[in-house]
Design a protein around this motif. Structure first.
Motif, PDB file in Angstrom:
ATOM      1  N   ASN A   1      -0.622  -8.468  -6.349  1.00  0.00           N
ATOM      2  CA  ASN A   1      -1.267  -9.143  -5.228  1.00  0.00           C
ATOM      3  C   ASN A   1      -1.011  -8.450  -3.887  1.00  0.00           C
ATOM      4  O   ASN A   1      -1.337  -9.018  -2.842  1.00  0.00           O
ATOM      5  CB  ASN A   1      -0.779 -10.597  -5.141  1.00  0.00           C
ATOM      6  N   LEU A   2      -0.426  -7.271  -3.926  1.00  0.00           N
ATOM      7  CA  LEU A   2      -0.164  -6.557  -2.674  1.00  0.00           C
ATOM      8  C   LEU A   2      -1.342  -5.648  -2.333  1.00  0.00           C
ATOM      9  O   LEU A   2      -1.993  -5.106  -3.234  1.00  0.00           O
ATOM     10  CB  LEU A   2       1.099  -5.688  -2.804  1.00  0.00           C
ATOM     11  N   SER A   3      -1.575  -5.463  -1.047  1.00  0.00           N
ATOM     12  CA  SER A   3      -2.614  -4.521  -0.624  1.00  0.00           C
ATOM     13  C   SER A   3      -2.072  -3.098  -0.811  1.00  0.00           C
ATOM     14  O   SER A   3      -0.860  -2.905  -1.030  1.00  0.00           O
ATOM     15  CB  SER A   3      -2.966  -4.749   0.836  1.00  0.00           C
ATOM     16  N   GLN A   4      -2.962  -2.122  -0.662  1.00  0.00           N
ATOM     17  CA  GLN A   4      -2.533  -0.736  -0.831  1.00  0.00           C
ATOM     18  C   GLN A   4      -1.453  -0.373   0.183  1.00  0.00           C
ATOM     19  O   GLN A   4      -0.450   0.269  -0.146  1.00  0.00           O
ATOM     20  CB  GLN A   4      -3.767   0.179  -0.688  1.00  0.00           C
ATOM     21  N   GLY A   5      -1.672  -0.820   1.410  1.00  0.00           N
ATOM     22  CA  GLY A   5      -0.698  -0.513   2.460  1.00  0.00           C
ATOM     23  C   GLY A   5       0.653  -1.141   2.155  1.00  0.00           C
ATOM     24  O   GLY A   5       1.712  -0.524   2.376  1.00  0.00           O
TER      25      GLY A   5
ATOM     26  N   GLY B   1      -5.415   6.744   1.448  1.00  0.00           N
ATOM     27  CA  GLY B   1      -5.869   5.413   1.055  1.00  0.00           C
ATOM     28  C   GLY B   1      -5.479   4.339   2.038  1.00  0.00           C
ATOM     29  O   GLY B   1      -5.815   3.169   1.833  1.00  0.00           O
ATOM     30  N   LEU B   2      -4.753   4.676   3.073  1.00  0.00           N
ATOM     31  CA  LEU B   2      -4.385   3.666   4.067  1.00  0.00           C
ATOM     32  C   LEU B   2      -5.378   3.710   5.223  1.00  0.00           C
ATOM     33  O   LEU B   2      -5.905   4.778   5.560  1.00  0.00           O
ATOM     34  CB  LEU B   2      -2.978   3.926   4.605  1.00  0.00           C
ATOM     35  N   ASP B   3      -5.565   2.555   5.846  1.00  0.00           N
ATOM     36  CA  ASP B   3      -6.437   2.560   7.015  1.00  0.00           C
ATOM     37  C   ASP B   3      -5.655   3.167   8.193  1.00  0.00           C
ATOM     38  O   ASP B   3      -4.423   3.319   8.118  1.00  0.00           O
ATOM     39  CB  ASP B   3      -6.940   1.151   7.314  1.00  0.00           C
ATOM     40  N   PRO B   4      -6.332   3.533   9.281  1.00  0.00           N
ATOM     41  CA  PRO B   4      -5.644   4.239  10.377  1.00  0.00           C
ATOM     42  C   PRO B   4      -4.439   3.473  10.915  1.00  0.00           C
ATOM     43  O   PRO B   4      -3.390   4.078  11.219  1.00  0.00           O
ATOM     44  CB  PRO B   4      -6.734   4.385  11.442  1.00  0.00           C
ATOM     45  N   ALA B   5      -4.573   2.150  11.040  1.00  0.00           N
ATOM     46  CA  ALA B   5      -3.459   1.371  11.592  1.00  0.00           C
ATOM     47  C   ALA B   5      -2.255   1.424  10.661  1.00  0.00           C
ATOM     48  O   ALA B   5      -1.110   1.664  11.087  1.00  0.00           O
ATOM     49  CB  ALA B   5      -3.907  -0.067  11.808  1.00  0.00           C
ATOM     50  N   ALA B   6      -2.535   1.230   9.365  1.00  0.00           N
ATOM     51  CA  ALA B   6      -1.445   1.250   8.395  1.00  0.00           C
ATOM     52  C   ALA B   6      -0.808   2.638   8.316  1.00  0.00           C
ATOM     53  O   ALA B   6       0.404   2.773   8.155  1.00  0.00           O
ATOM     54  CB  ALA B   6      -1.973   0.838   7.016  1.00  0.00           C
TER      55      ALA B   6
END
Lengths: 351, 627
Positions: free
Chosen positions: A184-188, A214-219
């Motif tokens: 249930n965890l997100s990729q980040g 695979g992470l978004d810029p913020a992550a």
């Protein structure tokens, strides 16, 4: 201080590895081909490091080769990572970064070459050495049924130095819900969990394999901040691979650029910036008439400057040469990305 | 290693529990069968049947959860990044799988042995031997399935190739692969029978194969480059799936087509008389008679009858018939010869023109011939009553119907004291075994006669053509064709009446005629017999038999008995032995001269010749195990 085991190896044997030719190099004057110029750059860099008593080498590879059938992924890779450094391992997709790291972790086996890890030379790390490495892989393949807390409990059994309170604090700092299952965890979140697991046993060296893909810029920024902070506060040696130049430029104090299984640069970023620069020809006809361009290149070559790439849109030639070669040339500093592209994209072969 | 073990247990406890419940349920079902069939095989034989099936299921499940899942989920990469050796991971998983398998199966074995010790005269030595067989078999299946799990996406294909290869080698050679080594350990004829000696040879072969499978597993596990197994674990691409499926289908199809297309050479009888055309051929070997006119006449008659059958059923051709004479056979007994790779059907008969009953021979021959012509489809159990009925209908009963008082009708009524049911027809082979071929065939004939009278001869002929005369394709299409042309469907289609409605009508008719012929039927004897085992030594028993109800002293009674194979419930006529004596002697216990080892499976029956019915009648076959 530790001494490197290969201090007296002749620079002609391995010109790309700064660890091997730190005292007996001559500066590389007169060398004109690309590799020799780069050799001189790393050599210069090494000179600086030697003067300030460089820290010991924690991780080194020598002549690492790996083939998948007829396809040669690594072609004699010589890495050198010193204690306390943040080493950015830069390469395009398929350059061999993950393969290198999987060999370092003992997940894959090299066809040739050895690894020096914590002073021991072997084909692969043993269990005691792996206990001193924190590893974050490119993709997180945790058991989906485990919770963050249970995963920590499971991993802790393999590390005698595991610091459970710190692990829990890391989970808290990374804002990871302890009892949530991995599935249930997100990729980040998974990447941060992997980092927490890698840090919780206080490893001597942290190895990260493209952790931000695979992470978004913020992550991605948050993750890099954590790594950077760890390196600064704990003085932890960090070796991380990436194909994103920006993140390497952001946190690495050492850079290794791999291209088609071989290092084409290894050293400090400022050495790189000093050695590879941009030059805007005054004569705009250079871009239209090959003969004029050739004449210019020949003139630059006479000054020990080698053409690496050309950027017609920016009216810029990317040139390579040691610091003395640039005197009298109206050059400008390039970004790491420009240099990376110049080194790893198709080379211009001019006479 | 303990960490891995704990992780595996926590991860798969539910799967292990479900597996235990499933295999336990299977075991209980098999146990139920054992308790409800007191004359059936012993409980260890029941356990063997359970073991064969459940160990395969358990092996598949365990290999999936312990091995394949780790690779397919790529969690193997996570494990490998931890400071733990591959061999430790392998050992933890391997031993855990074996422990679970042994815990489940040996638990059932312990229960089996406890039941056996309380109900059967067995010794601990036998339990020990059976335990060794079980443990070795489990070790073998576990190592094989562990290697199977490591084969990743190619595992099913590899199993297919290995199994096909083994079957091919077994067929093409004298190695008898399925009777030795691991398969010999759970061979139905040996597992619950061999009670004195450890099967050391088979145990040795099993250990060898197990070691081989273990080494293969270790090699695959140890191969780095993300390991061979992880490479294999990647899901197949669409192209790969299509390719492999294509290969498998092509292999199966090629084998079946090659077999079916292979035209067997015609069998030849040297110096035989023959009456042939291109559709029907009958050959008869030298009879030893001075005058061949009678055999020639018989052959002409037989050819005409078979040609008639061919036309009646609208068939293209019938397999050639070859007849050889055997003087040592009883006149009313016919033997079927085996023609390997040859076209035709070989019958061995005691031909004597004086006593030859050609209609009886035709009734025996027709079902076999039609079955061969339709590649076994005509003899499917649910259609089988049509086949038996047709044989009597054609050879003896075309002119009779249910109103007659002839022997066919009398036999049919004798064979159905409680009428006829759908179960009798659906389980026709069992019905026939209990009544005897002649009685059962006559019952089936009565159905066909009623069908003809009630709905017309055309309906009967069309039904027989559809179910007995159509030659199906020799591949999977035959199964589809059979499914789409199930007897009840075809019956409804041709007659416009439901199959069950017809059965009710048939049942009412039989009961009506039973009342009509009550006196004749009550004069016919109904045999009842009994047997008992007398212990001769620790492992040997004698069999004693007698009639329960007295008959006339002079009536000739036959006590028939045969040993059954453990893997087959079929009574083979050639293996049946008979003791023929007056009924008077059978008022007291008679003993067979030979002894029987404990664990032997036997079948027995009493029969006698009824002159009124002109056939044998009897008790029907009973099965038992020597304990």
């Amino acid at each position: 201080m530790f001494l490197q085991p290969t201090e007296n190896v002749s620079p002609t044997v391995s010109f790309l590895n700064p660890c091997r030719f730190k005292l007996n190099s001559t500066g590389g004057h007169g060398r004109t081909n690309l590799s020799r110029v780069r050799y001189s750059m790393t050599e210069a860099s090494q000179k600086t490091e030697t003067l300030s008593q460089p820290p010991r080498v924690l991780l080194r590879t020598r002549g690492l080769q790996k083939r998948f059938g007829n396809y040669e992924v690594l072609r004699g890779l010589d890495l050198c990572v010193r204690e306390g450094s943040v080493y950015g391992f830069l390469g395009r997709n398929g350059a061999g970064k993950t393969t290198t790291i999987q060999i370092l972790m003992g997940i894959q086996k090299s066809n040739q070459g050895v690894i020096d890890l914590f002073g021991r030379t072997a084909k692969r790390p043993n269990i005691a050495e792996k206990r001193r490495i924190g590893y974050v892989s490119q993709e997180q393949h945790f058991y989906p049924w485990m919770s963050c807390r249970y995963l920590g409990k499971f991993v802790s059994r393999f590390y005698p130095t595991w610091d459970q309170p710190w692990f829990l604090r890391l989970l808290h700092t990374f804002e990871l819900p302890m009892d949530r299952k991995v599935i249930n965890l997100s990729q980040g979140m998974k990447v941060k969990l992997a980092l927490a697991l890698a840090l919780a046993h206080r490893p001597r060296i942290l190895i990260l394999d493209e952790p931000t893909s695979g992470l978004d810029p913020a992550a991605r920024r948050e993750f890099l901040d954590i790594v950077s902070h760890q390196a600064e506060t704990e003085g932890r040696t960090t070796f991380f691979s990436s194909h994103i130049v920006e993140e390497v430029a952001r946190i690495a104090d050492h850079v290794g650029i791999i291209d088609r299984g071989k290092l084409c640069f290894q050293g400090r970023p400022d050495t790189l910036y000093a050695g590879i620069r941009g030059y805007r020809p005054q004569d705009p006809e250079v871009w239209r008439e090959p003969a004029r361009k050739q004449a210019l290149v020949d003139r630059l070559k006479a000054q020990n400057l080698t053409l690496l790439a050309e950027e017609p849109r920016q009216s810029t030639l990317v040139l390579e040469g040691d610091s003395e070669a640039w005197s009298g040339v109206d050059s400008h500093t390039l970004t790491l990305e420009d240099i990376f592209l110049a080194l790893t994209t198709k080379r211009i072969q001019l006479a | 290693m303990m960490v891995i073990l704990r992780k595996e247990l926590r991860e798969h406890w539910l799967a292990f529990l479900v597996l235990t419940i499933l295999t336990g349920g299977l075991f209980l079902l098999i146990l139920l069968g054992y308790y409800t069939n007191p004359n059936g095989p012993g409980v260890h034989e029941a356990y063997r049947a359970y073991l064969g099936l459940s160990s395969l299921v358990s092996g598949l499940v365990l290999s999936h959860f312990l091995v394949s899942k780790e690779y397919s989920g790529k969690t193997q990469f996570f494990l490998e990044s931890l400071p733990v050796g591959r061999y430790q991971v392998f050992a933890a998983k391997w031993f855990l799988g074996l422990a679970v398998l042994l815990a489940i199966q040996l638990g059932m074995f312990a229960l089996t042995s406890a039941i056996a010790l309380s109900r059967e005269p067995i010794e601990m030595k036998f339990v020990g031997i059976a335990l060794a067989r079980t443990a070795a078999w489990l070790l073998f299946t576990h190592t094989c399935f562990f290697a199977y799990g490591l084969l990743g996406r190619y595992r099913l294909f590899c199993v297919f190739v290995v199994f096909t290869g083994l079957v091919a080698i077994d067929n093409a050679s004298q190695l008898r692969l399925f009777e030795i080594g691991p398969f010999g350990l759970i061979n139905p004829n040996r597992f619950a029978v061999e009670r004195d000696a450890l099967p050391l040879y088979d145990l040795g072969i099993t250990a060898f194969w197990s070691l081989g499978a273990l080494l293969i597993s270790l090699a695959m596990m140890a191969t780095r480059e993300g390991s061979l197994a992880s490479g294999l674990a990647v899901k197949m691409s669409y192209r790969e799936k299509v390719f492999i499926a294509g290969v498998m289908v092509a292999v199966i199809f090629s084998i079946s087509v090659l077999e079916s297309r292979e035209k067997p050479e015609p069998y030849t009888l040297v110096d035989a008389m023959a009456v042939t055309d291109d559709k029907v051929q009958v050959h008869m070997a030298e009879t030893g008679l001075l005058n061949n006119s009678a055999p020639r006449e018989f052959l002409n008659w037989l050819h005409a009858e078979l040609a008639g059958v061919k036309d009646f059923l609208d068939m293209e051709r019938l397999p050639p018939v070859f007849i050889t004479v055997r003087r040592d056979l009883d006149p009313d007994k016919y033997e079927l010869g085996y023609l390997k790779g040859k076209d035709g059907l070989l019958a061995r008969v005691h031909y004597d023109p004086e006593s030859w009953d050609r209609e009886a021979f035709l009734a025996w021959l027709l079902p076999i011939l039609l079955n061969k012509a339709t590649y076994g489809r005509a003899a499917l159990e649910r259609n089988h009553w049509l086949l038996d009925g047709f044989a009597f209908f054609w050879s003896q009963g075309r002119e009779e119907d249910m109103e007659s008082t002839g022997p066919l009708m009398l036999r049919a009524l004798y064979g159905t004291p409680e009428g006829i049911t759908r179960t009798d027809l659906d389980q026709w082979l069992r019905f026939r075994e209990q009544r005897g071929k002649s009685i059962a065939g006559s019952v089936a004939w009565s159905g066909l006669a009623l069908l003809s009278r009630q709905y017309g001869a055309d309906v009967l002929q069309n039904l027989l053509r559809r179910k007995l005369g159509q030659v199906p394709p020799v591949d999977a299409r035959a199964t589809v064709q059979e499914y789409r042309n199930a007897l009840p469907t075809v019956f409804q289609e041709l007659s416009g009446v439901g199959y069950d409605d017809f059965l009710s009508l048939w049942d009412r008719e039989l009961r009506h005629h039973q009342r009509r012929m009550k006196e004749s039927l009550s004069a016919l004897p109904r045999l009842q017999g009994a047997v008992k085992l007398v212990q001769l030594s620790r492992d040997s028993h004698a069999l004693e038999y007698k009639l329960v109800e007295a008959l006339d002293d002079d009536t000739r009674i036959r006590f028939n008995h045969t040993r059954l194979a453990y893997d087959s419930n079929t009574i083979t006529p050639d293996d049946v032995y008979s003791e023929d004596m007056n009924a008077g002697r059978l008022a007291t216990w008679q003993r067979l001269p030979q002894g029987f080892r404990r664990g032997t499976l036997l079948a027995w029956s009493f029969t006698m010749r009824s002159e009124i019915l002109k056939c044998d009648i009897g008790t029907g076959w009973q099965r038992m195990e020597v304990r």
